[in-house]
Enzyme design. Structure first.
Site, PDB file in Angstrom:
ATOM      1  NE  ARG A  16      60.698  60.151  11.985  1.00 50.95           N
ATOM      2  CZ  ARG A  16      59.448  60.103  11.542  1.00 50.95           C
ATOM      3  NH1 ARG A  16      58.798  58.944  11.507  1.00 50.95           N
ATOM      4  NH2 ARG A  16      58.846  61.206  11.120  1.00 50.95           N
ATOM      5  CG  HIS A  46      56.196  65.219  12.472  1.00 52.97           C
ATOM      6  ND1 HIS A  46      55.383  65.561  11.418  1.00 52.97           N
ATOM      7  CD2 HIS A  46      56.054  63.879  12.617  1.00 52.97           C
ATOM      8  CE1 HIS A  46      54.791  64.480  10.941  1.00 52.97           C
ATOM      9  NE2 HIS A  46      55.177  63.447  11.666  1.00 52.97           N
ATOM     10  CB  SER A  92      47.481  58.848  11.209  1.00 53.04           C
ATOM     11  OG  SER A  92      48.568  58.758  10.318  1.00 53.04           O
TER      12      SER A  92
END
Length: 380
Positions: free
Chosen positions: A164, A275, A106
């Site tokens: 989130r 995602h 990542s």
């Protein structure tokens, strides 16, 4: 604790990690409907059992972008992996190499590209976000190329961060977040010593090398929030396609037209992905999005998929729906948090065993034989 599945590793990770880290892995956007649908929609897909077929010589091997894989699985890029286990990205990359599958690093890893690439026996992949700071993007591409990275994964479904809610409650964000994280770490002494103390530095390695200064969790949140680019278009990516000579994959495709645009752009592959349900709640699960996309572009580029994959059985389902291979995100993160490199290697062994059972009982002996005829009532 007996470990026989990815769900067992999830339970082990929850016991081991501070809440803010576990919820960061485990959570999704908004009310998490899409995140749950990723798994539940996949579980509802029925395989077609066949009997009395010679399946003695069964192989999980496949080829993706000219690279031979021992099974059709790639370890997906997961941010902050070095916080789940000591130098976690290195451990995960070693596990992947030992099991003959790729590891994708990542952008927001703890360990920098150079550290991970130098300690992996297999060439790694690298994931890059589309960011306002084009200087960082170019720097990351140059470093990845110099480190021997073979394959670039471009994540395009983050022009803005997802909402989130769980992160705000857990301490990853929200009021007094740093203090809450510290208190949580104190309740997990094994993690606090092994990762919190012995796993230092906790910089975001790829970003801190570019900025020339240490970067910590608040820097990660702030830097990324200020660098997401909602103005991005296909034209803005042309310089990257010209620069990067190896395979280039566009990650974050959910619509057949976007998949066709990726073909026109010159992408070598796409990842059908929402995602992991962490961006926009209410979009299609990848199990539902994959078939029309594979039908539209499967002959023109390599179609990969992620989100909701928790077993080798799920891998077989996704292959039958049209994917060439699957990316594992949460499942591998749980295993890494629970038992480091050994955990990831064991998880991949579990997936391989589950795949072999599924293939044996559906009457196929190779990955290439898995298609829509392997399913009941889907794409026939």
């Amino acid at each position: 604790m007996i470990i026989s599945s990815a769900s067992d590793y999830r339970a082990a990770a929850q016991r081991k990690l501070p809440r803010f880290l576990f919820d960061y892995i485990d959570g999704g956007a908004y009310a998490e409907h899409t995140m749950r649908a990723n798994s539940s929609d996949l579980a509802e897909i029925s395989l077609r059992q066949r009997i009395l077929r010679n399946v003695d010589n069964l192989s999980l091997k496949t080829t993706v972008f000219g690279q031979e894989l021992d099974m059709p699985v790639i370890l997906s890029p997961v941010g902050l992996t070095g916080m789940y286990a000591r130098r976690g990205e290195v451990q995960a990359a070693k596990a992947a190499a030992n099991k003959g599958v790729p590891f994708c690093l990542s952008t927001v890893s703890v360990c920098p590209i150079e550290e991970v690439a130098s300690q992996s026996a297999r060439a790694i992949w690298f994931q890059l976000y589309v960011l306002k700071d084009r200087g960082f993007m170019r720097n990351a591409l140059e470093r990845a190329q110099a480190a021997g990275v073979t394959t670039l994964v471009f994540t395009v479904d983050m022009p803005t961060p997802g909402a989130r809610y769980r992160d705000a409650h857990s301490g990853m964000s929200g009021p007094f977040a740093a203090q809450r994280r510290m208190l949580q770490a104190m309740t997990k002494p094994q993690w606090a010593f092994d990762v919190g103390l012995m796993g230092r530095p906790h910089d975001l390695g790829n970003i801190s090398k570019y900025l020339g200064k240490p970067t910590h969790l608040e820097d990660y949140i702030g830097w990324l929030a200020n660098n997401f680019d909602p103005s991005i278009s296909w034209k803005d990516l042309e310089w990257i396609r010209e620069f990067w000579k190896g395979p280039m994959i566009i990650k974050g495709i959910l619509d057949p037209q976007d998949a066709k645009d990726a073909v026109s752009f010159g992408a070598d592959g796409i990842v059908v992905s929402n995602h992991g349900g962490r961006q926009l709640d209410g979009v299609l699960s990848t199990a539902k999005a994959l078939p029309p996309i594979a039908d539209a572009v499967g002959d023109d580029l390599t179609v990969l998929v992620d989100s909701g994959i928790r077993s080798g059985l799920d891998v077989v389902r996704m292959l039958a729906l049209g994917a060439k291979a699957c990316l594992l995100g949460r499942a591998s993160a749980y295993a890494l948090a629970a038992d480091g490199q050994n955990g990831v290697e064991n998880l991949l062994d579990i997936f391989a065993k589950e795949m072999r059972v599924a293939m044996t009982l559906t009457g196929v002996t190779s990955i290439e034989q898995i298609d829509h005829t392997t399913l009941v009532g889907q794409r026939q």
